[in-house]
Every structure is written in structure tokens, then in C-alpha cells.
Design a protein around this motif. Structure first.
Motif, PDB file in Angstrom:
ATOM      1  N   GLU A  83     -22.726  -6.024   2.149  1.00 58.33           N
ATOM      2  CA  GLU A  83     -21.416  -6.142   1.523  1.00 58.33           C
ATOM      3  C   GLU A  83     -20.321  -6.110   2.596  1.00 58.33           C
ATOM      4  O   GLU A  83     -20.382  -5.312   3.516  1.00 58.33           O
ATOM      5  CB  GLU A  83     -21.189  -4.977   0.550  1.00 58.33           C
ATOM      6  N   PRO A  84     -19.337  -7.046   2.501  1.00 59.24           N
ATOM      7  CA  PRO A  84     -18.259  -7.026   3.499  1.00 59.24           C
ATOM      8  C   PRO A  84     -17.435  -5.751   3.404  1.00 59.24           C
ATOM      9  O   PRO A  84     -17.256  -5.190   2.327  1.00 59.24           O
ATOM     10  CB  PRO A  84     -17.418  -8.257   3.123  1.00 59.24           C
ATOM     11  N   ILE A  85     -16.981  -5.307   4.543  1.00 56.79           N
ATOM     12  CA  ILE A  85     -16.152  -4.095   4.572  1.00 56.79           C
ATOM     13  C   ILE A  85     -14.782  -4.430   3.983  1.00 56.79           C
ATOM     14  O   ILE A  85     -14.136  -5.380   4.404  1.00 56.79           O
ATOM     15  CB  ILE A  85     -15.999  -3.588   6.015  1.00 56.79           C
ATOM     16  N   PRO A  86     -14.357  -3.675   2.968  1.00 58.17           N
ATOM     17  CA  PRO A  86     -13.052  -3.960   2.357  1.00 58.17           C
ATOM     18  C   PRO A  86     -11.928  -3.898   3.384  1.00 58.17           C
ATOM     19  O   PRO A  86     -11.926  -3.050   4.271  1.00 58.17           O
ATOM     20  CB  PRO A  86     -12.907  -2.855   1.301  1.00 58.17           C
ATOM     21  N   LEU A  87     -10.985  -4.831   3.253  1.00 56.72           N
ATOM     22  CA  LEU A  87      -9.854  -4.874   4.174  1.00 56.72           C
ATOM     23  C   LEU A  87      -8.924  -3.708   3.895  1.00 56.72           C
ATOM     24  O   LEU A  87      -8.574  -3.431   2.748  1.00 56.72           O
ATOM     25  CB  LEU A  87      -9.113  -6.199   4.015  1.00 56.72           C
ATOM     26  N   ASP A  88      -8.551  -3.012   4.955  1.00 53.39           N
ATOM     27  CA  ASP A  88      -7.634  -1.880   4.824  1.00 53.39           C
ATOM     28  C   ASP A  88      -6.211  -2.419   4.728  1.00 53.39           C
ATOM     29  O   ASP A  88      -5.674  -2.956   5.691  1.00 53.39           O
ATOM     30  CB  ASP A  88      -7.780  -0.951   6.036  1.00 53.39           C
ATOM     31  N   TYR A 187      -4.888 -11.162   5.928  1.00 50.11           N
ATOM     32  CA  TYR A 187      -4.340 -10.400   4.808  1.00 50.11           C
ATOM     33  C   TYR A 187      -3.980 -11.295   3.620  1.00 50.11           C
ATOM     34  O   TYR A 187      -3.404 -10.822   2.636  1.00 50.11           O
ATOM     35  CB  TYR A 187      -3.102  -9.621   5.249  1.00 50.11           C
ATOM     36  N   LYS A 188      -4.328 -12.553   3.714  1.00 49.13           N
ATOM     37  CA  LYS A 188      -3.941 -13.502   2.669  1.00 49.13           C
ATOM     38  C   LYS A 188      -4.477 -13.130   1.286  1.00 49.13           C
ATOM     39  O   LYS A 188      -3.744 -13.239   0.291  1.00 49.13           O
ATOM     40  CB  LYS A 188      -4.400 -14.908   3.058  1.00 49.13           C
ATOM     41  N   PRO A 189      -5.742 -12.697   1.154  1.00 45.54           N
ATOM     42  CA  PRO A 189      -6.210 -12.303  -0.193  1.00 45.54           C
ATOM     43  C   PRO A 189      -5.357 -11.203  -0.804  1.00 45.54           C
ATOM     44  O   PRO A 189      -5.016 -11.275  -1.992  1.00 45.54           O
ATOM     45  CB  PRO A 189      -7.651 -11.825   0.068  1.00 45.54           C
ATOM     46  N   ALA A 190      -5.002 -10.201  -0.010  1.00 48.21           N
ATOM     47  CA  ALA A 190      -4.166  -9.117  -0.532  1.00 48.21           C
ATOM     48  C   ALA A 190      -2.765  -9.627  -0.841  1.00 48.21           C
ATOM     49  O   ALA A 190      -2.155  -9.238  -1.851  1.00 48.21           O
ATOM     50  CB  ALA A 190      -4.106  -7.976   0.480  1.00 48.21           C
ATOM     51  N   ILE A 191      -2.254 -10.505   0.001  1.00 51.58           N
ATOM     52  CA  ILE A 191      -0.924 -11.076  -0.222  1.00 51.58           C
ATOM     53  C   ILE A 191      -0.912 -11.905  -1.503  1.00 51.58           C
ATOM     54  O   ILE A 191       0.018 -11.809  -2.321  1.00 51.58           O
ATOM     55  CB  ILE A 191      -0.505 -11.929   0.991  1.00 51.58           C
TER      56      ILE A 191
END
Length: 279
Positions: A83-88, A187-191
Motif C-alpha cells: 500500500e502506498p504511504i499516505p501523503l502527509d 500535492y495535486k490529489p489533496a489540492i
């Protein structure tokens, strides 16, 4: 193997097939019962009693060996990818990544410490809508106040006011466009998630960011000094064409002609990097 084949294979149950062979053998021996014989005169013959003899038990049939149970071969399932490490996306993490792109001390003093991603998204969306958000700036306000001077009964913007924006422009120029664009993509997914919560359906943040940049790039160049006047507690541009500009454009004008030239040059670099990434 296609995704559909993998899915179908996973739905096939494990089937165990047992084959049992039973063999029964029966044998019957018939002796002749009678044979024709010439008669013979009777002769007294002592009768001998033949004791009953218990027949021997027939040998027990050995059970047939059962063939071993054959299990079908089952293809081993491939190991699942980790599983990918979640982006902080915490403020500390975002600020740390930004500080890697420029002079640490200068940028650290200018960046706000809370809700960085949210502020960036809301600020960009407001800029594209020709408004200037009052409470969503990504950078802290200049310490020096806005200054004017009077000459010939007119009020003009003091060139010293432009200098208070110079540290911001210095930091902006120090940012590498490619590195900044890579961080933006990270950070695009979070943005996009934040943008989806505040925008209309079908809107794209990349397009909104480009619109905000284009708005600032369309700010006209004006000669200095720039005349202003006081309306209540606010300064306004005396030239009505400048006063009719959008709030973001008027704010860019207040940075001064040299700072505005440098800001526009950097915006063109960033716009080019983002546009290239979209192709």
C-alpha cells in the motif's frame, strides 16, 4: 493475464475429485454328482463314522488399495503490491517541502503556519474570480504600512511603499519552476479534493490556476508616480481605468513597476511549466 481472467479464476471453487475402484470376484466349483457303475454284490463292510470336520475359514479378501486423492493445481495468487504511504498534508509537512525550494530563513518568515493547502486553493479560486481573499493569504502581510506623499496638491504613492514587497519577490524569484511544479503535482490529489469542496461541478483546478495567473499577467503597466486619493479610510487610484481593475490587479500595481515586472516574469515561467506538464 487480463484483469477479467484473474477475476474469473478467483471465482472458481477448489474441487477435490476422489476416484474409488471396487472389484468383487466370485468363484463356484461344481464336482460331478453321479457316474454309472455296474452293480456289485453287497459286501458287509464295517461302517466307519467320519467325524464332522469344521471347514476352514475362507481367507479374507484384502481390501483394494484406494487411489490417492488428486487435488487440482491451484495457481498461486500474485503478491499484492504494498500500500502506498499516505501523503502527509499537514501544515508542518507542506511548509517543510516548500522551504526546501528556497532560502529557508526568508521563506520561513513569510509563510503562514496554518491551513497552507486550503489557503492556497481558496486564494487561487478567488483570484480567478477577480476577488482578493482577506483571510486566506498564504504569505504574511508586510510589516511596513502603505505610504504616500503630497506634491502640487496631489497625493502620490511613495516609492518606499514598493520596497516592502521586495523580500516577497526575492523569494518568488528564488523558486525553481520545475521543482515547484513537481511539488504541485505531488500535492495535486489533496489540492483537487479541497477544490472539489468549494468549486462548481466540472471545474478543474489547473484551469483555475492558469486563469488566476492570466488575470495577474493582464495587469497594465503604468508610469510612476501613481496618483491616488483618499476615500473615507481607503486609498483609490485617481485614474478611473486603474480603479476599475480587479482587486488582485490593483494589489499587483501597488507592488511597484519593478516588482510587478519581476512577478510577471516568474508567473510566465510557472505557467509554462504547468502547461507543459498538462500536455
Amino acid at each position: 493475464m487480463s484483469e477479467e481472467d484473474t477475476r474469473n479464476r478467483s471465482l472458481v471453487p477448489y474441487i477435490a475429485i476422489a476416484v474409488v475402484l471396487i472389484v468383487v470376484i466370485g468363484a463356484v466349483l461344481f464336482w460331478p454328482a453321479e457316474k454309472t457303475i455296474e452293480p456289485v454284490p453287497p459286501v458287509d463292510v464295517p461302517v466307519t463314522t467320519i467325524p464332522d470336520v469344521t471347514p476352514l475359514p475362507e481367507p479374507e479378501e484384502e481390501p483394494m488399495e484406494q487411489e490417492p486423492e488428486v487435488m487440482p493445481e491451484v495457481e498461486a495468487e500474485p503478491e499484492a503490491a504494498p500500500e502506498p504511504i499516505p501523503l502527509d498534508t499537514s501544515d508542518a509537512a507542506v511548509k517543510t517541502e516548500l522551504l526546501k525550494l528556497s532560502d529557508y530563513d526568508a521563506l520561513a518568515r513569510l509563510l503562514v503556519n496554518d491551513d497552507l493547502l486550503q489557503r492556497f486553493v481558496i486564494m487561487t479560486n478567488n483570484l480567478a474570480d477577480d476577488t482578493l481573499p482577506a483571510n486566506h493569504q498564504v504569505l504574511t502581510a508586510p510589516e511596513q504600512s502603505f505610504r504616500t506623499f503630497q506634491q502640487a496638491d496631489k497625493e502620490w504613492i511613495d516609492p518606499a511603499s514598493y520596497k516592502r514587497y521586495t523580500p516577497y519577490v526575492d523569494v518568488l524569484e528564488s523558486l525553481d519552476p520545475q521543482s515547484l511544479e513537481q511539488l504541485y503535482e505531488e500535492y495535486k490529489p489533496a489540492i483537487n479534493k479541497i477544490f472539489a469542496e468549494i468549486s462548481s461541478p466540472g471545474q478543474n483546478f489547473d484551469d483555475t490556476l492558469i486563469e488566476a495567473m492570466d488575470l495577474l499577467l493582464d495587469t497594465p503597466e503604468v508610469p510612476v508616480p501613481v496618483e491616488v486619493y483618499t476615500d473615507s479610510v481607503m486609498f483609490k487610484f485617481k485614474d478611473q481605468r486603474l480603479e476599475e481593475l480587479t482587486a488582485p490587479q490593483k494589489q499587483l500595481l501597488r507592488t511597484g513597476p519593478e516588482n510587478m515586472r519581476r512577478i510577471k516574469a516568474k508567473l510566465r515561467e510557472l505557467k509554462s511549466a504547468i502547461s507543459a506538464a498538462q500536455e
